[in-house]
Design an enzyme around this catalytic site. Structure first.
Site, PDB file in Angstrom:
ATOM      1  N   TYR A  36     -65.150 -18.201  60.463  1.00 15.54           N
ATOM      2  CA  TYR A  36     -66.266 -18.372  59.521  1.00 15.54           C
ATOM      3  C   TYR A  36     -66.191 -17.345  58.391  1.00 15.54           C
ATOM      4  O   TYR A  36     -66.411 -17.674  57.220  1.00 15.54           O
ATOM      5  CB  TYR A  36     -67.589 -18.249  60.275  1.00 15.54           C
TER       6      TYR A  36
ATOM      7  N   LYS B 228     -65.863 -18.340  54.360  1.00 11.06           N
ATOM      8  CA  LYS B 228     -66.787 -17.954  53.295  1.00 11.06           C
ATOM      9  C   LYS B 228     -66.123 -17.021  52.284  1.00 11.06           C
ATOM     10  O   LYS B 228     -66.442 -17.045  51.090  1.00 11.06           O
ATOM     11  CB  LYS B 228     -68.039 -17.318  53.897  1.00 11.06           C
TER      12      LYS B 228
END
Length: 256
Positions: free
Chosen positions: A161, A165
Site C-alpha cells: 500500500y 500511494k
C-alpha cells in the site's frame, strides 16, 4: 461576492468525483457543490450515489449519478461522456478511489502486490488521460488525487500500500509537467480519517492513543480532506501544481 470568497468559488464549474458514495468522496462532492459546482458522482453502489445526488440537489446544484467500477475502462468512458453530455463540461476531477490493507511480505504473492499498485494508480492515470481534453476545451481544469500518508511512512506490513500511494504521488508530480499549464494536478495525503471503513477497527483505547499522539489532538474528518480538495480545485491555488499536501493533524509517524 467578496473577492477572497470568489477565489474559493466553483460557481459555474463541473466536478467529477470518484468513490463519491461514502466517506471522503461523498464529503468532497458535497463540499464542491456547496462552493457552487455541479457534480458527476461515480461509485459502485447505486443507492449511495442516489443519496448523495439528492443531498447535492437539495443545495440547488445539479448532479448526475454514474454507477460503475474504476477498473473497467468502459465505465470510465461512460463517466466522461455522460458528464460532458449532461453537465456540459469538466473543470475538476477528484480521483478518490483507491485503498488497500497490510501485507505480510513473507506470505503475500507478488501478483497481489501488483494488483494493489494497479488499483491505486491506473484508474487515476486513465481518468486524467480521458478528462484532460474536456478540461482543456473548457479553458483549463484541476485534478486532485487522494493519496495517503502511507506513501511517506516507514512501517511494517505496508510495503504494498505504501508503494502504491508513493507511486500515485510521483505520478501526480510527473503528470503535472505533462498537462500544464491548462490542467493542474495535485494530491492530498490524508492521515487517519473517521470513516465507516475505519470504524470497525477503532477501539476506544486505540482512538484515545491516536488522539494523544496527534498534535491536533483529534481524529481527522472527511470534511478536513474535502476542504483541502476545494482549495486545490479552486482559483485560490491557481499557481499550485505537482504538489502533495499532507492533511494529517501533524502526525509524522504511524500511530494506528
Amino acid at each position: 461576492m467578496n473577492e477572497i470568497f470568489r477565489q474559493f468559488s466553483l460557481e459555474g464549474k463541473v466536478a467529477v468525483v470518484t468513490g463519491a458514495g461514502k466517506g471522503i468522496g461523498r464529503a468532497c462532492a458535497v463540499t464542491l457543490a456547496k462552493a457552487g459546482a455541479d457534480v458527476a458522482l461515480f461509485a459502485r453502489t447505486e443507492a449511495d450515489l442516489q443519496a448523495v445526488k439528492a443531498e447535492i440537489e437539495a443545495l440547488g446544484r445539479r448532479a448526475i449519478a454514474v454507477q460503475g467500477d474504476v477498473n473497467k475502462e468502459e465505465d470510465l468512458d461512460k463517466l466522461i461522456v455522460r458528464t460532458v453530455e449532461e453537465l456540459g463540461k469538466i473543470n475538476v476531477l477528484i480521483n478518490n478511489v483507491g485503498g488497500g490493507g497490510p501485507n505480510d511480505p513473507r506470505k503475500v504473492a507478488g501478483k497481489a502486490v501488483g494488483d494493489m499498485l494497479a488499483f491505486n494508480v491506473v484508474p487515476a492515470y486513465t481518468l486524467i488521460q480521458k478528462a484532460a481534453a474536456a478540461m482543456e476545451a473548457a479553458g483549463g481544469g484541476a485534478v486532485v488525487n487522494i493519496s495517503s500518508t502511507a506513501a511517506r511512512y516507514s512501517q511494517k506490513y505496508f510495503s504494498a500500500y505504501g508503494a502504491a500511494k508513493a507511486a500515485l504521488n510521483q505520478m501526480t508530480r510527473c503528470l503535472a509537467q505533462d498537462f500544464g499549464p491548462k490542467v493542474r494536478i495535485n494530491a492530498i495525503e490524508p492521515g487517519t480519517i473517521m470513516t465507516d471503513a475505519l470504524a470497525p477497527f477503532l477501539t476506544p483505547d486505540r482512538k484515545e492513543r491516536m488522539e494523544k499522539t496527534t498534535p491536533m489532538a483529534r481524529m481527522g474528518q472527511p470534511e478536513d480532506i474535502a476542504n483541502a480538495a476545494l482549495f486545490l480545485a479552486s482559483p485560490a491555488s491557481s499557481w499550485v501544481t505537482g504538489k502533495v499536501l499532507g492533511v494529517d493533524g501533524g502526525v509524522e509517524a504511524p500511530n494506528f
